[in-house]
Scaffold this motif. Sequence first.
Motif, PDB file in Angstrom:
ATOM      1  N   ALA A 498     -51.318 -16.943  -5.870  1.00 47.81           N
ATOM      2  CA  ALA A 498     -52.112 -18.170  -5.808  1.00 47.81           C
ATOM      3  C   ALA A 498     -53.539 -17.801  -5.421  1.00 47.81           C
ATOM      4  O   ALA A 498     -53.753 -16.893  -4.614  1.00 47.81           O
ATOM      5  N   ILE A 499     -54.501 -18.517  -6.001  1.00 51.79           N
ATOM      6  CA  ILE A 499     -55.921 -18.262  -5.732  1.00 51.79           C
ATOM      7  C   ILE A 499     -56.539 -19.535  -5.187  1.00 51.79           C
ATOM      8  O   ILE A 499     -56.442 -20.601  -5.823  1.00 51.79           O
ATOM      9  N   VAL A 500     -57.157 -19.446  -4.013  1.00 55.40           N
ATOM     10  CA  VAL A 500     -57.791 -20.598  -3.376  1.00 55.40           C
ATOM     11  C   VAL A 500     -59.212 -20.199  -2.998  1.00 55.40           C
ATOM     12  O   VAL A 500     -59.428 -19.119  -2.436  1.00 55.40           O
ATOM     13  N   GLY A 501     -60.193 -21.065  -3.290  1.00 54.87           N
ATOM     14  CA  GLY A 501     -61.561 -20.745  -2.925  1.00 54.87           C
ATOM     15  C   GLY A 501     -62.458 -21.959  -2.963  1.00 54.87           C
ATOM     16  O   GLY A 501     -62.029 -23.083  -3.257  1.00 54.87           O
ATOM     17  N   ASN A 502     -63.715 -21.715  -2.656  1.00 59.95           N
ATOM     18  CA  ASN A 502     -64.706 -22.797  -2.712  1.00 59.95           C
ATOM     19  C   ASN A 502     -65.738 -22.537  -3.800  1.00 59.95           C
ATOM     20  O   ASN A 502     -66.827 -23.081  -3.775  1.00 59.95           O
ATOM     21  N   SER A 503     -65.366 -21.690  -4.771  1.00 56.58           N
ATOM     22  CA  SER A 503     -66.236 -21.413  -5.910  1.00 56.58           C
ATOM     23  C   SER A 503     -65.371 -21.252  -7.156  1.00 56.58           C
ATOM     24  O   SER A 503     -64.522 -20.348  -7.216  1.00 56.58           O
ATOM     25  N   SER A 504     -65.576 -22.117  -8.127  1.00 57.82           N
ATOM     26  CA  SER A 504     -64.775 -22.023  -9.349  1.00 57.82           C
ATOM     27  C   SER A 504     -65.072 -20.728 -10.104  1.00 57.82           C
ATOM     28  O   SER A 504     -64.177 -20.128 -10.714  1.00 57.82           O
ATOM     29  N   ALA A 505     -66.312 -20.268 -10.056  1.00 58.84           N
ATOM     30  CA  ALA A 505     -66.667 -19.034 -10.757  1.00 58.84           C
ATOM     31  C   ALA A 505     -65.925 -17.839 -10.171  1.00 58.84           C
ATOM     32  O   ALA A 505     -65.347 -17.020 -10.899  1.00 58.84           O
ATOM     33  N   LEU A 506     -65.927 -17.744  -8.832  1.00 64.43           N
ATOM     34  CA  LEU A 506     -65.215 -16.645  -8.190  1.00 64.43           C
ATOM     35  C   LEU A 506     -63.709 -16.744  -8.434  1.00 64.43           C
ATOM     36  O   LEU A 506     -63.019 -15.739  -8.626  1.00 64.43           O
ATOM     37  N   GLY A 507     -63.201 -17.973  -8.434  1.00 71.88           N
ATOM     38  CA  GLY A 507     -61.785 -18.177  -8.681  1.00 71.88           C
ATOM     39  C   GLY A 507     -61.383 -17.726 -10.074  1.00 71.88           C
ATOM     40  O   GLY A 507     -60.321 -17.110 -10.260  1.00 71.88           O
ATOM     41  N   MET A 508     -62.212 -18.005 -11.070  1.00 64.58           N
ATOM     42  CA  MET A 508     -61.900 -17.601 -12.438  1.00 64.58           C
ATOM     43  C   MET A 508     -61.956 -16.071 -12.584  1.00 64.58           C
ATOM     44  O   MET A 508     -61.141 -15.476 -13.302  1.00 64.58           O
ATOM     45  N   ILE A 509     -62.925 -15.443 -11.910  1.00 61.62           N
ATOM     46  CA  ILE A 509     -62.978 -13.976 -11.947  1.00 61.62           C
ATOM     47  C   ILE A 509     -61.687 -13.390 -11.383  1.00 61.62           C
ATOM     48  O   ILE A 509     -61.078 -12.485 -11.965  1.00 61.62           O
ATOM     49  N   ALA A 510     -61.261 -13.913 -10.235  1.00 61.11           N
ATOM     50  CA  ALA A 510     -60.026 -13.428  -9.615  1.00 61.11           C
ATOM     51  C   ALA A 510     -58.830 -13.642 -10.534  1.00 61.11           C
ATOM     52  O   ALA A 510     -57.956 -12.769 -10.668  1.00 61.11           O
ATOM     53  N   VAL A 541     -55.543 -23.583   1.776  1.00 58.74           N
ATOM     54  CA  VAL A 541     -54.920 -22.271   1.949  1.00 58.74           C
ATOM     55  C   VAL A 541     -53.497 -22.420   2.464  1.00 58.74           C
ATOM     56  O   VAL A 541     -52.554 -21.776   1.986  1.00 58.74           O
ATOM     57  N   ARG A 542     -53.330 -23.312   3.449  1.00 55.88           N
ATOM     58  CA  ARG A 542     -52.011 -23.523   4.031  1.00 55.88           C
ATOM     59  C   ARG A 542     -51.031 -24.025   2.984  1.00 55.88           C
ATOM     60  O   ARG A 542     -49.894 -23.554   2.888  1.00 55.88           O
ATOM     61  N   VAL A 554     -54.743 -15.012  -2.705  1.00 56.63           N
ATOM     62  CA  VAL A 554     -56.113 -14.519  -2.809  1.00 56.63           C
ATOM     63  C   VAL A 554     -57.046 -15.667  -2.444  1.00 56.63           C
ATOM     64  O   VAL A 554     -56.969 -16.738  -3.048  1.00 56.63           O
ATOM     65  N   THR A 555     -57.903 -15.461  -1.454  1.00 51.22           N
ATOM     66  CA  THR A 555     -58.887 -16.484  -1.129  1.00 51.22           C
ATOM     67  C   THR A 555     -60.275 -15.951  -1.470  1.00 51.22           C
ATOM     68  O   THR A 555     -60.611 -14.805  -1.134  1.00 51.22           O
TER      69      THR A 555
END
Length: 890
Positions: A498-510, A541-542, A554-555
């Motif tokens: 699972a991928i969690v973040g506050n940036s869609s761009a970084l999330g797509m890279i991951a 995240v939780r 992955v955060t």
Amino acid sequence: MEQQEAATPRADYPRRWEADVVLSDGGTVHLRPITEADAEKLVAFHGRLSDRTRYYRYFGPYPRMPQRDVERFTRVDYVDRVALVALLGDDIVAVGRYDRLGEQQSAEVAFVVQDQHQGRGLGSILLEHLAAAARERGLRRFVAEVLAENSTMVRVFRDAGYQVSRAMEEGVVHLEFDIDPTEESVAVARAREQAAEARSVHNLLRPRSVAVIGASTDHAKIGHAVLTNLLTADFTGPVYPVNPEHRSVRGVRAYPSVLDIPDEVDLAVVAIPAAGVTGVLDDCLAKGVKALVIVSAGFSEAGPDGREVEREMVRAARVHGMRVVGPNALGVVNTDPEFRLNASLAPQLPGRGRTGFFCQSGALGVAILATATERGLGLSTFVSAGNRADVSGNDLLQYWQTDPATDVVLLYLESFGNPRKFGRLARRLARSKPVVVVKSGRNAVRPGLAATSVQIDETSVQALFEQSGVIRVESVAQMFDTALLLAHQPLPQGDRVAIVGNSSALGMIAADVAQAQQLELACDPVDVGASAGPEEFAAAVRDAALRPDVDALVTVFAPPVAVPGTAYARALREALQEAGVARSKPVVTTFLAAEGVPDELVVPGPDGLTGKGSVPSYPSPERSVLALARVTRYAQWRAAPKGHFVRPPEIDEDRARALVDGWLAEGITGLDDARAVRLLGCYGIDLVPFRLVTGVEEAVAVAEELGYPVALKSASDQLRHRNDLVGVRLDLGSAHAVRSAYADIRQVSGLDEVYVQRMAARGTSCVIDLTEDPSFGTLVSFGLSGVASELLGDKAYRALPLSDVDVSALVRAPRAAPLLAGYRGTEPADLAALEDLVLRVATLAEDLPEVRDLALQPVLASPTGAVVAGARVGIRASPAALDAGPRRLR
């Protein structure tokens, strides 16, 4: 008990029977066959034995050895009568011997160990080496007569792992056992080897006292640096500077030589010019120093003369019971508070941790230690072995196997000394502790390592690592990325991320990197938005961590302007603790683009170190996901069945051995068809019936004898194996078809000879090969036939020996392997039959290392089985076995 008269003496004993061996207490001795020149040494040895030991060995008083017995014991023929001596310095400390009993395949074996060296494992080592020599000379069984009260000697035989029969008569125990290795005897020897070699490294890394030979008052000299580093680290034992010109160095009393030190010295660090090292070595040997670290340069890396000095130095050290790190080494480190040892040239040490590190280059070692400090990766122990003349990475693998202070192992390898042993040790260690390796030196080995290294092909290296569960990385940066995750997070239970973040761009890279690395996305990347606060971020995240379909998290975090990043970090740590995933699901992050474990993401361990559950941070999503992917693949390997080393049924090894030995004695290397069929038949590998003919009418007659339909193949290897089948005609169902095909093939090849072979069931064409690496051993390769497979190099490789799990993985490893498993609705091939065939080839290669060239092509895999339609076999004298036989140091 000695009953036979002396055989004709020979001076040309087999040099391969010489060996340096490690004893159970970590010391070493030199083992070699006895010679007539040992007469005085043997008499002196006998004189040092206690009356009790002489009584146990000779069954009565034997205060002195008469000249006739001296001659009888030292004059052996190295065939029917063999004696081995263990040397410590110039003294014999143990003797073992066997004497053939008449014309039988049995021999009587006996040995005796000097009293003060009993309990060090010498009896077991002598038995191993005598059994190996006896098997080489055609013997199959040992008998021994032991006094019943000599329980220690009885135990040596009983605990060796052989099936021992016992009989008692008049206070004497009669023992008999076959000396062919058994699964138990090999396991016993391997366990003793591990304990002994681990103990020798224990002596190196856990000394009670250290001498610095060459300790200098000159701040520019390495002797000053080593002493300073030892004192700065606050080593817990006494430190003895050795300097003949000064009474003290850095305020510590100095001694003119190591011999002048009044107390025992466990470890000596040598930091003087190379020209003076030999003399210092003699002093250390006389002092009884257990281990030596030579940081001085000017040995094998300096040329042939330096290489010879290095070899002689190691030989002398080993024969006097000492292990050596270096020369040209950075040194050794142990961060355990009980020792706080920094016997190295590294001015700054990383913090204490649970990761062990081995490298060869001293200059690189300094950079590695600095990087470990920057990344916050604590170390338990560190060894930089320089030219690796003695202590090697294999020794450290043995030590870390049972070291409770080490959970993760890192290796920077430039070369291998004994690659097959490395594979065996790494495979065992990786089942409990991850091993991460950078392997450099793909194209060259630096001069300092050339003398103690073997070059092995990159294909062999990759097969070795894959089978051993080694996590291979390409750089030091990748090594630390992976180590941080292994040191601080649990292994994943699966590949769902699972991928969690506050940036869609970084999330797509991951997400892109995860899928490229064959990780499965459990859900679409969760983007809480750039404006989300710490609580909202932590809640996402939780929620992801609690999902049952998520194995790893992955955060990705880009710090906002308004809220301090530390608030998010604390919220992240608390959310993971609340979710209770700290010990079940690994988490990686790109928090603040930091490298290492930020303070806010540290979970303290019970021993005061950074504990499990601490979250490592990476400067980019790519690096965090790549580290997670490597660890996931390792977890899958570790969770997979270990496999068993099994032998297929209906194998006649003795007949095969006799055939190969006979052909080699006749000078035959390339086997003709008849010989290849005979040899392969010993291993249950049968070829589809065929005959070689020299005319068209003979071809027709043979076709009718074999039964239609048949195939005709050119006798030319080049034409027979071409993918366009220009030299092959298939499905010939009549005499007319055979005549026509013969004419076509003869016109193409210009040869009268063709093969006539019964047609096999149609199937997918495969090839099974043996590939020789002269320094490493044999690889078994498997691939599908065809232009595309050859062009892309689509073959898989495994190193001997192969377990059943290795065999199964091998036939499924090529990229084209799905064609065998029912691709696009086709009926799957009989993979079990294909695996059985691969296992038989691997067993043949293991039993007969003289078979250096073998190819089964084509192998036709179909739903009804796997049949061999062609074979090529070549034999040559067996290469030296790098990890076979009794225990020995390289």
